[in-house]
Design a protein around this motif. Structure first.
Motif, short mmCIF file in Angstrom:
data_model
loop_
_atom_site.label_atom_id
_atom_site.label_comp_id
_atom_site.label_asym_id
_atom_site.label_seq_id
_atom_site.Cartn_x
_atom_site.Cartn_y
_atom_site.Cartn_z
N ALA A 297 -11.67 -19.99 7.30
CA ALA A 297 -12.56 -21.17 7.71
C ALA A 297 -12.44 -21.52 9.27
O ALA A 297 -13.61 -21.80 9.85
CB ALA A 297 -12.28 -22.36 6.63
N TRP B 262 -15.93 -21.75 11.25
CA TRP B 262 -16.75 -23.18 11.54
C TRP B 262 -16.76 -23.32 12.99
O TRP B 262 -17.49 -23.85 13.52
CB TRP B 262 -16.14 -24.39 10.82
CG TRP B 262 -16.37 -24.26 9.27
CD1 TRP B 262 -15.48 -23.78 8.36
CD2 TRP B 262 -17.80 -24.50 8.89
NE1 TRP B 262 -16.37 -24.07 7.33
CE2 TRP B 262 -17.59 -24.30 7.45
CE3 TRP B 262 -18.97 -25.01 9.27
CZ2 TRP B 262 -18.61 -24.54 6.48
CZ3 TRP B 262 -20.11 -25.21 8.55
CH2 TRP B 262 -19.78 -25.13 7.16
N GLU C 142 -21.44 -20.13 6.15
CA GLU C 142 -21.35 -21.25 7.04
C GLU C 142 -22.80 -21.60 7.46
O GLU C 142 -23.15 -22.79 7.71
CB GLU C 142 -20.40 -21.32 7.96
CG GLU C 142 -18.86 -21.22 7.43
CD GLU C 142 -18.60 -19.65 6.79
OE1 GLU C 142 -19.29 -18.87 6.93
OE2 GLU C 142 -17.37 -19.73 6.53
N THR D 210 -24.93 -24.84 7.06
CA THR D 210 -25.31 -25.83 8.25
C THR D 210 -26.64 -26.11 8.34
O THR D 210 -27.13 -27.24 8.47
CB THR D 210 -24.88 -25.24 9.68
OG1 THR D 210 -23.61 -24.68 9.64
CG2 THR D 210 -24.78 -26.16 10.76
#
Lengths: 255, 246
Positions: free
Chosen positions: B7, B11, B211, B215
């Protein structure tokens, strides 16, 4: 204008067959999507009406989030992104190929491969996205329908000795359903129109077939016009049906 | 390996690309649009704002024709509104994209042809909003205006529309929200807006799809949710000043 329109070639032969297959796929995807959207929408609406706060928060967050993000992003999320968080068993299930009813069959000597009924992981993702997106709208419509019945109807029916569920079953629901049906149908129509986004993943529905006609046969304008007319025909038939319904079954309630 | 191990790296990549999601590879220039290569969320918002501005005028025309007593105008506008409301937006986008070469002999840039499609599509919905807004005013307003000597056009211009349009503002904001969401469809014919920047980054990085789409969804959500709550508040505020039947 030098452009030569060729309408006959668009609706006969290979392009015609593609359009027909696309039409069938659109109806299939939309129909399954509508069934699941309705189930999810009812669940979310019921959660919203409970007194247990976490359920209410969940359903508010659900409706607000899915109503305020574009459907295309959701489709891409379910297809490309969701695999990371879903367990392997579900991923394997999604990534198989399925034959939707009835699969390959022979009829009158002709063999039908049922290719356009092949359910791929793309179709599954699109159906999930369509169902989740539309269920948020459906939940709101249902809630608005139930809340539009004055509260004293519930109080009066409770006072006459009905239980809470009976009051809903015999007093509130029969009225709310009549109010809710027209907006629900227009949500279903929206779902059918939104199913055109499935082409972004390569599901062979009507819009995809129109792009295919454009690239294989060069009939860009004609293909899209015919496909547009088919969508229009679906909408007009359904809205004509709603008008008939309204004329015959709507109670003319005045408060 | 669980998700939490990767993660931070994923990110981090999102953070590196965030400026590209927000305004693409935008650069300021000294010629007319003063900015080139606008992309990402900024391009989506530009598309939506230009779309709603164009659609307002076209929709006002369609709505006023819809309620006029001239049969020809009325039925033209009914056909226009119903045909466009019965068609998926994606179809209209493709349709205008392929109509341009037939009419003008050359393709329009994708940005312009989607903008036209957005304007035409939204104008049908705005036409319905205008009709509903004008019909929602009490009949007495029109009768009083006509009775005090204004012509029909004057009564519309100075009495009915100023009230009706003000009451319609929340609906316009909702329409703007839905147009903002719909700008994502411009990706399909290659306009470089938020959805397309997402797909570009996704194709480059290949492993952070989850992700990226979260987003993007949050970026759209922030814009749309702020506007939706604003329109709800506005609706409450405006309903206090509305003329009513007594």
């Amino acid at each position: 204008m030098q452009y030569q329109f060729n309408w006959i070639a668009t609706v006969t032969g290979e392009p015609g067959r593609w359009l027909w297959e696309g039409f069938v796929t659109t109806l299939e995807v939309s129909f399954i999507g509508i069934v699941f959207a309705m189930i999810l929408g009812i669940v979310i609406c019921v959660l919203r009406m409970t007194r247990f706060k976490p359920f209410v928060w969940f359903s508010v967050a659900y409706t607000e989030f899915f109503r305020n993000t574009p459907l295309l992003v959701q489709i891409f999320f379910w297809y490309f992104g969701a695999g990371v968080i879903l367990p392997d068993s579900i991923n394997d299930w999604i990534n198989q190929l399925y034959y939707w009813f009835p699969g390959p069959f022979t009829l009158g000597g002709g063999e039908y491969t049922g290719e356009w009924m092949l359910f791929s992981s793309e179709s599954v993702s699109v159906i999930i996205a369509l169902a989740v997106y539309t269920s948020a709208f459906i939940a709101e419509e249902l809630r608005a329908g139930i809340f539009s019945i004055p509260k004293n109807q519930l109080e009066a029916s409770r006072a006459t000795g009905l239980t809470f569920l009976q009051a809903y079953r015999f007093v509130i629901m029969p009225q709310a359903i009549r109010i809710v049906v027209p907006p629900l149908i227009s949500q279903f129509l929206n779902l059918i129109k939104n199913s055109s986004l499935a082409m972004a993943l390569g599901v062979t529905e009507l819009t995809y077939q129109a792009t295919q006609i454009e690239s294989y046969h060069g009939l860009a304008f004609e293909g899209f016009t015919v496909a547009t007319l088919i969508y229009l025909a679906i909408s007009l038939v359904v809205s004509f049906a709603i008008n008939m319904y309204n004329k015959h079954f709507m109670l003319q309630v005045k408060y | 390996m669980s998700y939490w191990d990767v993660a931070p790296e994923h990110w981090g990549l999102i953070w590196d690309n965030l400026d590209y999601f927000l305004w693409g590879a935008a650069k300021f220039t000294d010629q007319f649009p003063y900015v080139e290569n606008l992309g990402g969320l900024a391009a989506s918002i530009v598309l939506a704002v230009l779309g709603i501005l164009g659609a307002f005028w076209l929709g006002l025309g369609a709505g006023l024709m819809r309620i006029s007593r001239n049969r020809f105008a009325k039925y033209t506008s009914i056909v226009y509104i119903e045909a466009i409301r019965g068609t998926p937006l994606l179809m209209l986008i493709f349709w205008f994209f392929f109509l341009a070469p037939i009419l003008m002999g050359q393709t329009l840039p994708a940005f312009h042809s989607t903008l036209i499609a957005f304007i035409v599509f939204t104008s049908a919905y705005i036409g319905e909003i205008v009709r509903a807004g004008v019909n929602a005013l009490p009949r007495g307003q029109m009768e009083a205006a006509r009775g005090s000597g204004l012509s029909h056009v004057q009564a519309m211009r100075y009495v009915i529309l100023p009230q009706a349009l003000r009451n319609m503002i929340p609906s316009f904001v909702n329409q703007f929200v839905s147009l903002t969401k719909d700008t994502s469809l411009a990706y399909i014919i290659g306009v470089n807006e938020l959805m397309r920047t997402a797909v570009q980054v996704d194709n480059r990085e290949t492993k952070i799809s989850f992700e990226i789409y979260i987003t993007i969804a949050i970026l759209y959500f922030v814009v749309c949710y702020v506007l939706t709550s604003y329109s709800r508040r506005l609706e409450k505020k405006l309903s206090r000043y509305q003329a009513r039947d007594r």
